[in-house]
Motif scaffolding. Structure first.
Motif, PDB file in Angstrom:
ATOM      1  N   THR A  22     -45.572  33.527  69.223  1.00 32.52           N
ATOM      2  CA  THR A  22     -44.778  32.313  69.320  1.00 32.52           C
ATOM      3  C   THR A  22     -45.624  31.105  69.682  1.00 32.52           C
ATOM      4  N   HIS A  23     -46.771  31.279  70.383  1.00 28.08           N
ATOM      5  CA  HIS A  23     -47.557  30.118  70.757  1.00 28.08           C
ATOM      6  C   HIS A  23     -48.294  29.587  69.540  1.00 28.08           C
ATOM      7  N   ARG A  24     -48.551  28.311  69.557  1.00 27.36           N
ATOM      8  CA  ARG A  24     -49.049  27.622  68.367  1.00 27.36           C
ATOM      9  C   ARG A  24     -50.526  27.878  68.138  1.00 27.36           C
ATOM     10  N   LEU A  25     -51.345  27.915  69.215  1.00 28.91           N
ATOM     11  CA  LEU A  25     -52.774  28.128  69.068  1.00 28.91           C
ATOM     12  C   LEU A  25     -53.091  29.620  69.136  1.00 28.91           C
ATOM     13  N   LEU A  26     -53.890  30.100  68.212  1.00 26.75           N
ATOM     14  CA  LEU A  26     -54.261  31.511  68.136  1.00 26.75           C
ATOM     15  C   LEU A  26     -53.034  32.430  68.157  1.00 26.75           C
ATOM     16  N   PRO A  27     -52.072  32.212  67.287  1.00 26.68           N
ATOM     17  CA  PRO A  27     -50.839  33.013  67.320  1.00 26.68           C
ATOM     18  C   PRO A  27     -51.060  34.495  67.035  1.00 26.68           C
ATOM     19  N   ALA A  28     -52.171  34.850  66.378  1.00 29.52           N
ATOM     20  CA  ALA A  28     -52.404  36.249  66.052  1.00 29.52           C
ATOM     21  C   ALA A  28     -52.896  37.064  67.240  1.00 29.52           C
ATOM     22  N   LEU A  29     -53.286  36.389  68.327  1.00 34.28           N
ATOM     23  CA  LEU A  29     -53.785  37.079  69.511  1.00 34.28           C
ATOM     24  C   LEU A  29     -52.670  37.229  70.539  1.00 34.28           C
ATOM     25  N   ASP A  30     -52.518  38.427  71.092  1.00 33.64           N
ATOM     26  CA  ASP A  30     -51.465  38.634  72.085  1.00 33.64           C
ATOM     27  C   ASP A  30     -51.853  38.100  73.453  1.00 33.64           C
ATOM     28  N   ARG A  31     -53.171  37.840  73.638  1.00 32.54           N
ATOM     29  CA  ARG A  31     -53.639  37.221  74.875  1.00 32.54           C
ATOM     30  C   ARG A  31     -54.949  36.493  74.596  1.00 32.54           C
ATOM     31  N   PRO A  32     -55.223  35.387  75.278  1.00 30.85           N
ATOM     32  CA  PRO A  32     -56.428  34.583  74.998  1.00 30.85           C
ATOM     33  C   PRO A  32     -57.730  35.363  75.166  1.00 30.85           C
ATOM     34  N   GLY A  33     -57.753  36.335  76.069  1.00 28.78           N
ATOM     35  CA  GLY A  33     -58.980  37.075  76.335  1.00 28.78           C
ATOM     36  C   GLY A  33     -59.511  37.839  75.145  1.00 28.78           C
ATOM     37  N   ARG A  34     -58.646  38.126  74.175  1.00 27.30           N
ATOM     38  CA  ARG A  34     -59.076  38.873  72.991  1.00 27.30           C
ATOM     39  C   ARG A  34     -59.977  38.033  72.079  1.00 27.30           C
ATOM     40  N   LEU A  35     -60.074  36.751  72.394  1.00 29.52           N
ATOM     41  CA  LEU A  35     -60.921  35.871  71.598  1.00 29.52           C
ATOM     42  C   LEU A  35     -62.364  36.370  71.549  1.00 29.52           C
ATOM     43  N   PHE A  36     -62.831  36.992  72.650  1.00 30.35           N
ATOM     44  CA  PHE A  36     -64.230  37.416  72.751  1.00 30.35           C
ATOM     45  C   PHE A  36     -64.428  38.896  72.447  1.00 30.35           C
ATOM     46  N   GLU A  37     -63.350  39.588  72.108  1.00 28.96           N
ATOM     47  CA  GLU A  37     -63.420  41.038  71.978  1.00 28.96           C
ATOM     48  C   GLU A  37     -64.230  41.483  70.760  1.00 28.96           C
ATOM     49  N   HIS A  38     -64.165  40.722  69.681  1.00 29.75           N
ATOM     50  CA  HIS A  38     -64.828  41.132  68.444  1.00 29.75           C
ATOM     51  C   HIS A  38     -65.653  39.984  67.853  1.00 29.75           C
ATOM     52  N   ILE A  39     -66.478  39.343  68.689  1.00 32.27           N
ATOM     53  CA  ILE A  39     -67.409  38.324  68.210  1.00 32.27           C
ATOM     54  C   ILE A  39     -68.655  39.040  67.692  1.00 32.27           C
ATOM     55  N   THR A  40     -68.691  39.243  66.401  1.00 29.40           N
ATOM     56  CA  THR A  40     -69.772  39.998  65.780  1.00 29.40           C
ATOM     57  C   THR A  40     -70.915  39.067  65.358  1.00 29.40           C
ATOM     58  N   PRO A  41     -72.127  39.609  65.172  1.00 29.71           N
ATOM     59  CA  PRO A  41     -73.273  38.743  64.838  1.00 29.71           C
ATOM     60  C   PRO A  41     -73.128  38.004  63.516  1.00 29.71           C
ATOM     61  N   ASN A  42     -72.272  38.510  62.606  1.00 27.04           N
ATOM     62  CA  ASN A  42     -72.131  37.805  61.328  1.00 27.04           C
ATOM     63  C   ASN A  42     -71.450  36.453  61.473  1.00 27.04           C
TER      64      ASN A  42
END
Length: 388
Positions: A22-42
């Motif tokens: 429902t939130h407008r920014l990063l709606p696909a993430l269930d929590r903001p902390g997941r932003l860093f979970e899959h930061i891959t080198p590519n």
């Protein structure tokens, strides 16, 4: 390796859909902390692709109103992206070490550890070419030297450690030659070409000669291993076809080796008189001639691979190619073709080659604009930060 198995590997480079929140920014993430979970080198390929747009514009053999301002703005964007991604990648390794180790052990994802050093080198070169107006000559040169040194050390480590892991730790029964195999090999070539920009700022004498010799050594390291790898990749494409539609954009990585090697050979040849003078002036002349002959020869190969990559991309698009981070493979390799054509045109004094450089830059802008827009949109939605 089957198509299904390869698809499961390359899916780690792709965006993944998830239920909208429902939130407008990063709606696909269930929590903001997941932003860093899959930061891959590519992810660092986005810095490479953006930085090369600026660097190619700075050296383009054409006087276009506003081009310098545009190039500076793009370089600043690449610099900000480098800082942001480096920070996020560090957080990823600290807070999500299990995922980070899994990515580092992944036979495909580990290849993209060649992207961070090339991102450093690309932004560093932009600092030298465009940063003087903002930072001053001394500061710009210092920043460039630091980034070049860091990128070169990391690139040399990557060019050794990744093949070592491929030989000793990866599953050889399922291994197939992939265009991504070039990623850890190209950084020394980028160091060689960008090192030519640093050469005039080194005191004349043995230090400058050592720098030039080191750049040619990295040129040889990258070129020989790169051509061997490209032979394997070409053979794999001919005998096995494209294993996955989503992997089609990575075919463009082959052009990165071609364009960057032409750039390095001619920039180093042009600067050779700085290290060889007097009784050794003939050496400088020979290196200059070598750059031209190499550029013309490799340029013919580049035309073939550019045409083939275009045809394979069109084929993949008809088969349902969708956006993923692999699309950044369209940008940096084309950018190296621009810088290669520019360097070769300057060495030859050839107007037709200069025209080719300008035409390739138009293609680069179109590719970069498309990929950057998709990446920005996918980042805001959060899809690109999810694992497949």
């Amino acid at each position: 390796m089957t198509t299904t198995a390869f698809s499961s590997i390359t899916a780690s480079l792709s965006s993944s859909a998830a239920p909208e929140r429902t939130h407008r920014l990063l709606p696909a993430l269930d929590r903001p902390g997941r932003l860093f979970e899959h930061i891959t080198p590519n992810w660092f390929a986005s810095v490479m692709g953006t930085g090369i747009v600026a660097n190619a514009a700075a050296t383009l053999p054409a006087r276009i109103p506003g081009l310098h301002v545009f190039a500076t703005a793009v370089w600043i964007s690449a610099s900000v992206a480098l800082i942001a991604l480096s920070t996020a990648f560090g957080v990823h390794w600290v807070r999500h070490r299990t995922h980070a180790r899994e990515h580092a052990a992944h036979p495909v994802m580990v290849q993209f550890y060649g992207a961070p050093p090339m991102a450093l080198l690309t932004v560093g070169a932009g600092t030298m070419l465009l940063g003087e107006d903002l930072l001053g000559a001394t500061a710009a040169t210092t920043v460039f030297a630091v980034l070049w040194t860091a990128g070169t050390v990391l690139g040399l480590l990557t060019s050794v450690l990744v093949p070592y892991l491929m030989i000793t730790a990866h599953d050889h029964e399922t291994a197939v030659a992939l265009p991504a195999w070039l990623m850890p090999i190209v950084p020394p070539m980028v160091s060689a070409s960008t090192g030519a920009l640093l050469l005039p700022h080194i005191d004349q004498g043995q230090g400058r000669l050592a720098m030039l010799a080191g750049c040619y050594a990295m040129f040889g390291l990258s070129l020989i291993i790169g051509m061997l790898t490209m032979t394997l990749i070409y053979g794999r494409l001919v005998h096995g076809g494209i294993p996955s539609v989503q992997a089609a954009p990575t075919v463009w990585i082959t052009l990165g080796m071609i364009g960057q090697s032409i750039t390095a050979a001619n920039l180093l040849g042009n600067d050779a008189p700085l290290a060889f003078a007097g009784d050794t002036a003939a050496v400088a002349t020979g290196l200059h001639v070598f750059g031209i002959v190499f550029g013309l020869t490799m340029g013919g190969f580049g035309i073939l691979m550019f045409t083939l990559a275009t045809a394979l991309t069109v084929h993949a698009a008809r088969q349902g190619l969708t956006f993923s981070l692999t699309w950044w493979s369209f940008t940096f390799p084309i950018g190296t073709c621009v810088t290669g054509a520019t360097a070769l045109g300057g060495a030859l004094g050839s107007t037709p080659v200069d025209v080719i450089a300008v035409g390739l830059y138009v293609v680069l802008l179109a590719a970069w604009g498309t990929v950057a827009a998709h990446t920005f949109r996918g980042s805001l939605r959060g899809h690109l930060f999810l694992a497949a």
